[in-house]
Design an enzyme around this catalytic site. Structure first.
Site, PDB file in Angstrom:
ATOM      1  N   CYS A 114       0.825  -1.206   0.000  1.00 15.92           N
ATOM      2  CA  CYS A 114       0.000   0.000   0.000  1.00 15.92           C
ATOM      3  C   CYS A 114       0.865   1.265   0.000  1.00 15.92           C
ATOM      4  O   CYS A 114       1.353   1.693   1.053  1.00 15.92           O
ATOM      5  CB  CYS A 114      -0.933  -0.002   1.217  1.00 15.92           C
ATOM      6  N   CYS A 126      -0.608   4.093   2.107  1.00 13.86           N
ATOM      7  CA  CYS A 126      -0.434   3.949   3.549  1.00 13.86           C
ATOM      8  C   CYS A 126       1.016   4.222   3.964  1.00 13.86           C
ATOM      9  O   CYS A 126       1.258   4.845   4.990  1.00 13.86           O
ATOM     10  CB  CYS A 126      -0.778   2.533   4.012  1.00 13.86           C
ATOM     11  N   ASP A 127       1.977   3.728   3.179  1.00  9.45           N
ATOM     12  CA  ASP A 127       3.359   3.684   3.662  1.00  9.45           C
ATOM     13  C   ASP A 127       4.346   4.574   2.893  1.00  9.45           C
ATOM     14  O   ASP A 127       5.481   4.725   3.317  1.00  9.45           O
ATOM     15  CB  ASP A 127       3.867   2.231   3.622  1.00  9.45           C
TER      16      ASP A 127
END
Ligand code: NAP
Length: 307
Positions: free
Chosen positions: A131, A134-135
């Site tokens: 992701c 997300c990261d």
């Protein structure tokens, strides 16, 4: 006994919730491990009709959730562990407790696939992820890579250029399968360096157990090499989330639920919608369309049972 239980809160589940709630069926909607589904891990959605400027994936999901709640959908966190079909109704075990429902709409989506390399599971969160949204921001001014050649890989690679010093796009062939617009955007970005015909064969880690590079194999020449980088973003497709239904509902050879006559499965009163059944289109809008269809199919099936 519920009228309808909907498993999943991605685009398919939430659209099914809006439609069944508006039909006064007061659906119970189960939110699983990733409430909101895959759209919660995307950035701008540019192809959902009605949003010419694009819309943020999580915002779109929040709006669908609000719309479903407004008409009387009830939401509950819960993981489906078991499934039994009892002829006239369905039983599902959710976090240890059996729930009964007349109709069941399965919209449990699909989860990202990984490379199945040594130590991969323990490295998730330590330099291996699926992701970018997300990261990505954790990897500022360092090199990273994306694995895959589809729309997800190109989208993630382009997104990651906001943070990373360089993004290697590692693909097992020398042609991208991504749509032209996504592929062109990635190819035109000077921070993205394609690594063609190559596969990662091992993750390299530092003393703290964080990824510091990968071993590569050229699939044409067999030559081995290594790349220094801090994170591997895996974007090689998805697996349908069908674990509790396996062996009971018909699936294709890749585990996707088989729909017939609309969104019906092989069991009466059980319907499937979205990425858990669709390995062809897999778009937010097609998942929403299937959620709508499953709601209408379920509503008609319920009416038939009562007549
Ligand atoms: P995908 O189209 O199935 O592409 C998966 C990629 O991973 C392919 O390039 C494939 O290689 C590669 N791959 C598969 N298994 C691999 C393995 N074990 N090792 C290395 N590489 C592997 O998946 P996706 O990119 O996630 O897209 C899925 C669907 O979502 C598509 O319909 C796509 O259009 C859609 N999508 C749309 C958007 C958007 O419009 N904004 C964004 C993301 C996704 P090969 O090419 O050699 O098979």
């Amino acid at each position: 006994m519920e009228n309808v239980i909907i498993v999943g809160t991605g685009c398919a589940g939430l659209t099914a919730a809006i439609y069944t709630a508006r039909a006064n069926l007061a659906p119970l909607v189960l939110e699983g491990r990733q409430p909101g589904g895959q759209l919660t891990t995307t950035t701008a959605v540019e192809n959902f009709p009605g949003f010419p400027e694009g819309v943020d994936g999580p915002d779109l999901i929040i709006r669908m959730h609000q719309q479903a709640e407004k008409f009387g959908s009830r939401f509950q966190y819960g993981i489906v562990e078991e499934f039994e079909h009892a002829g006239t109704h369905t039983r599902i075990k959710v976090d240890g407790a059996w729930r009964e429902t007349k109709a069941l709409i399965i919209a449990s989506g699909a989860s990202p696939r990984y490379l199945e390399l040594d130590r991969e599971k323990e490295l998730i969160g330590h330099g291996v992820t699926s992701c970018a949204t997300c990261d990505g921001a954790f990897y500022r001014n360092v090199p990273v890579c994306v694995v895959g050649g589809g729309d997800s890989a190109c989208e993630e690679a382009t997104f990651l250029t906001r943070f990373a010093s360089k993004v290697y796009l590692i693909h097992r062939r020398d042609t991208l399968r991504a749509s032209k617009i996504m592929a062109d955007r990635a190819r035109a970005n000077p921070k993205i360096e394609p690594v063609w015909n190559s596969a990662i064969t091992a993750y390299l880690t530092d003393e703290a157990g964080e990824v510091r590079g990968v071993k590569l194999k050229n699939l044409i020449t067999g030559a081995e090499s290594a790349l220094d980088l801090k994170c591997v973003f895996v974007a090689i497709g998805h697996e349908p989330n069908t674990a509790p239904f396996r062996g009971k509902l018909d699936t294709d050879e890749n585990g996707y639920l088989i729909q017939k006559n609309g969104t019906r499965t092989n069991l009466s009163g059980v319907f499937a919608a979205g990425d858990v059944a669709d390995h062809v289109y897999r778009q937010a809008i097609t998942a929403a369309g299937q959620g709508c269809a499953a709601a209408i199919d379920a509503e008609r099936w319920l009416a038939e049972q009562e007549s």
